[in-house]
Write a protein that holds these residues in place. Structure first.
Motif, mmCIF file in Angstrom:
data_model
loop_
_atom_site.group_PDB
_atom_site.id
_atom_site.type_symbol
_atom_site.label_atom_id
_atom_site.label_comp_id
_atom_site.label_asym_id
_atom_site.label_seq_id
_atom_site.Cartn_x
_atom_site.Cartn_y
_atom_site.Cartn_z
ATOM 1 N N LEU A 388 0.869 -1.185 0.000
ATOM 2 C CA LEU A 388 0.000 0.000 0.000
ATOM 3 C C LEU A 388 0.901 1.229 0.000
ATOM 4 N N PRO A 389 1.001 1.930 -1.120
ATOM 5 C CA PRO A 389 2.016 2.985 -1.247
ATOM 6 C C PRO A 389 1.636 4.331 -0.653
ATOM 7 N N ALA A 390 0.351 4.552 -0.320
ATOM 8 C CA ALA A 390 -0.060 5.889 0.124
ATOM 9 C C ALA A 390 -0.901 5.796 1.382
ATOM 10 N N ARG A 391 -0.913 6.873 2.157
ATOM 11 C CA ARG A 391 -1.764 6.944 3.337
ATOM 12 C C ARG A 391 -3.232 6.966 2.941
ATOM 13 N N HIS A 392 -4.044 6.388 3.797
ATOM 14 C CA HIS A 392 -5.478 6.312 3.517
ATOM 15 C C HIS A 392 -6.139 7.678 3.717
ATOM 16 N N GLY A 393 -7.143 7.971 2.911
ATOM 17 C CA GLY A 393 -7.927 9.186 3.087
ATOM 18 C C GLY A 393 -7.250 10.453 2.626
ATOM 19 N N GLY A 394 -6.178 10.342 1.854
ATOM 20 C CA GLY A 394 -5.526 11.527 1.322
ATOM 21 C C GLY A 394 -4.499 12.162 2.229
ATOM 22 N N ALA A 395 -4.278 11.614 3.426
ATOM 23 C CA ALA A 395 -3.257 12.172 4.316
ATOM 24 C C ALA A 395 -1.876 11.998 3.689
ATOM 25 N N GLU A 396 -0.980 12.953 3.940
ATOM 26 C CA GLU A 396 0.356 12.916 3.356
ATOM 27 C C GLU A 396 1.371 12.438 4.384
#
Length: 740
Positions: A388-396
């Motif tokens: 999973l390359p990115a934080r959930h919900g758009g968090a950076e």
């Protein structure tokens, strides 16, 4: 890990004929099972729990696989005294016990003891008595309004406990006694209720993003195959790995199989349990050292009878008697807390893979910073991989920056540099939360005399005493020795001459109190967060914004979600790099990356500041870049030429004795008998870094081999060549993760 044949997975238990001999394995450090005579007229299955005589006492054991000793005289046989009313130990668990014993070179009985950790659960639970309506109540009995409420409650003829009736009908217990005397109700055995409510796999949970949904599909498919597989689930902190493997748990429930989730710090699992309840509607069964004896007994029995569909626990939960285990999840699989260092020495992550294979189950290893061992297994195709390359919900992801302590040092006698102080001040002024991280408990790691330089040391260990100023004590964090701070130096007698050296979290708290007196502060360390209730209260206080500044040790890195925390300051980022530990760089990167991941998990972007005297170190540069893959590749390139794990095998022998000369002689004899040959190397003997621990003098030897060489036969032959005195202990640690 060295691969040992696990045998056939057939779960059909063989049956021992009447009056036959039985092999009974006892939960004692014994190398083999003992032969007993079966009870006359009884059919005893392999795996049954039995009571047998052992010397002048009785012991509970398990009827074990294999053939009894035909050479043992009938006269020497003693009879099994009782067959207990408990589900027999499954063939899978028996094979697991044998496998762990063979791999770790431990007595099978010592491993069996871990699988019999709740002996009281082997007795059938006593039936509970309650009340029901009398089928033929006497004519003319007086029916008052309270009595009417009781009779209406019992109209379905289901027996209920007296306390439950009194509460539901709003009557006093005396009313029930009067009704019984009047013949209106009568005693009845209550139906046995399941200890745990079954989690609902289709309970509406949080929505998954596209990447999470794809990952969840892969894990659900692995569970549905009902065959062994291992999947490494990775992803940046805050990417939703927990929600993804919850979908694998849901699939195991749909398949009618049990699921086990291992957490490194089950006592700190309050937020995890909230997320589980949110996904499945109920709490799972729990297994950890702080359970009451009654809960432990009920949980063990529920697992054995298949009435605990999902269990979350510490590493010892691997040895529970699951009849049909369909999934094992190891969360934070990189954590060294999964390694048991005392008694039977094993790594729960590796043994979880073995138990999954024996159970034809799926295994999921989850981590934002996976171990090099698991990364290598995924790269070579032994494990499947989901990322999973990115934080959930758009968090950076947070911004990570270094503070060079050589250029901007703290004020004399302080430990927080001006840039970090300014960043915390600004964060608190915005109404956001900040965290200061230092992986040291107490006030100061060392105390010395300013008059003569004497350092206060533990009398039982080669370790400095740690000052805990709030509790007014000096403590050894290895053996637990505690003493009061001395009024005078024990070496030179100078009064009031001892001073603390270096910082612990209490000292950081003292500095923070002076800098930000209005901030509401909370210290999170094992001293201040001793168990599940304290962890839940701390997490709730932080979530409710009742805390402004968190000061913590490594427990703050354990998967917490603090939505209003935007700044993490690491007081001593170099701390874990000291010493010659093989995995020092890997562990430091993992710990600091996890700590950094607590920042900015929702709408506000996080910031992480690392105080370091070596900002050019590869670990510090990797933390700034956030390039985990490049860091792990560099680690692999460092270890591969020397055949260091995971590209070679290690096994340690730790020789210890209260008699220093005995320990020295035995270590020397082992060194002289050490195995050799191509691809085999023995390092030592040498004093252990903790040369004295709990009053025992310690020496270490390290066996290192190529990956294709099994260490167990080498160790067995090696140990067989040396006679170990009775006052000396030799502990075998296959695949060591620590070298103290």
């Amino acid at each position: 890990m060295h691969t040992i044949n696990t045998g056939d997975a057939d779960e059909v238990a063989s049956v021992v004929a009447l009056a036959a001999r039985l092999r009974v394995l006892l939960p004692l450090p014994l190398a083999d099972a003992y032969d007993y005579r079966a009870p006359v007229g009884a059919v005893v299955p392999v795996g049954a729990f039995v009571v047998v005589p052992l010397g002048r006492r009785q012991s509970i054991g398990v009827v074990w696989d294999g053939d009894p000793n035909p050479g043992l005289s009938e006269k020497r046989l003693r009879s099994v005294e009782q067959v207990l009313d408990a589900p027999p130990m499954t063939a899978t668990l028996r094979r697991f016990v044998d496998w762990v014993a063979a791999y770790t070179l431990s007595p099978p009985g010592a491993v069996l003891r871990m699988a019999m950790s709740a002996p009281s659960a082997l007795e059938a639970p006593a039936p509970r008595a309650g009340w029901r309506r009398a089928p033929h109540p006497p004519d003319g009995a007086r029916i008052t309004p309270p009595r009417r409420r009781v009779l209406d409650l019992l109209a379905d003829d289901t027996p209920r406990a007296g306390g439950q009736i009194a509460e539901a009908a709003s009557v006093a217990p005396a009313i029930l006694r009067g009704m019984a005397d009047a013949g209106l109700i009568e005693p009845a055995l209550m139906p046995r209720q399941a200890a745990f409510t079954r989690p609902d796999p289709d309970h509406p949970g949080p929505s998954l993003g596209p990447e999470q949904a794809t990952a969840a599909d892969a894990l659900r498919a692995a569970v549905s195959r009902r065959a062994f597989s291992t999947t490494l689930l990775t992803g940046v902190t805050g990417s939703g790995k927990t929600e993804v493997y919850f979908e694998a748990v849901a699939q195991a429930l749909r398949e009618g199989r049990q699921a086990l989730v291992l957490l490194p710090e089950i006592a700190l699992s309050a937020q995890w349990l909230d997320r589980f309840r949110g996904r499945f509607g109920v709490a799972p069964a729990l297994w950890h050292s702080e359970l009451t004896p009654r809960t432990r007994r009920e949980t063990w029995r529920a697992v054995a009878e298949g009435e605990a569909p999902v269990l979350v626990g510490a590493r010892s939960a691997l040895f529970l008697p699951f009849p049909d285990l369909g999934l094992i999840v190891v969360d934070e699989e990189h954590e060294t807390a999964f390694k048991q260092e005392e008694g039977v020495v094993y790594h729960a992550r590796d043994m979880a893979v073995v138990r999954a294979r024996l159970s034809s189950a799926a295994c999921v290893l989850a981590s934002a910073t996976p171990s090099l061992e698991s990364t290598t297994n995924a790269a070579t195709g032994r494990y499947a991989s989901v990322h999973l390359p990115a934080r959930h919900g758009g968090a950076e992801m947070p911004d990570v920056a270094l503070i060079d302590l050589r250029r901007t040092p703290p004020e004399r006698g302080h430990f927080l540099s001006p840039p970090l102080v300014e960043a915390v001040t600004q964060t608190l002024a915005r109404g956001e939360q900040a965290m200061l991280f230092l992986n040291r408990r107490g006030y100061a790691p060392m105390t010395l005399c300013r008059a003569c330089g004497h350092r206060l040391r533990c009398p039982n260990c080669t370790a400095w005493l740690v000052e805990h100023r709030a509790a007014r004590r000096l403590q050894c964090h290895h053996c637990g020795h505690v003493e009061a701070p001395p009024e005078a130096c024990p070496n030179c007698g100078a009064p009031h001459s001892t001073v603390p050296i270096g910082p612990g979290v209490e000292r950081v708290l003292e500095e923070a109190t002076a800098l930000w007196p209005e901030a509401r502060r909370l210290v999170m360390a094992s001293d201040t967060i001793p168990g599940p209730a304290a962890a839940a209260a701390a997490a709730q206080a932080i979530q409710n914004r009742e805390v402004d500044l968190i000061i913590g040790t490594q427990i703050v890195a354990k998967g917490w979600h603090f939505p209003h925390l935007t700044l993490v300051g690491v007081v001593d980022a170099d701390l874990g790099l000291a010493g010659g530990d093989l995995r020092a760089s890997e562990r430091t990167f993992q710990l600091l990356h996890q700590v950094a991941g607590r920042a900015g998990r929702e709408e506000h972007r996080g910031r992480v500041l690392l105080q370091s005297f070596a900002p050019e170190h590869p670990v510090m540069q990797a933390l700034v870049s956030g390039d985990l893959d490049a860091f792990m590749e560099a680690e692999a390139n460092d270890r591969r030429p020397g055949h260091w794990p995971p590209f070679g095998r290690l096994a340690a022998l730790i020789v210890s004795s209260e008699d220093e000369r005995a320990a020295e002689r035995t270590a020397r004899d082992l060194g002289l008998a050490a195995p050799g040959g191509e691809g085999v190397e023995v390092l030592g003997p040498a004093p252990a870094p903790l040369a004295i621990l709990r009053g025992r003098h310690r020496r270490r030897l390290l066996l290192k081999t190529r990956r294709d060489i099994a260490v167990q036969p080498l160790l067995q032959d090696w140990l067989a060549k040396v006679t170990v005195p009775g006052n000396v202990r030799v502990q075998v640690d296959v695949d060591p993760v620590g070298f103290l």
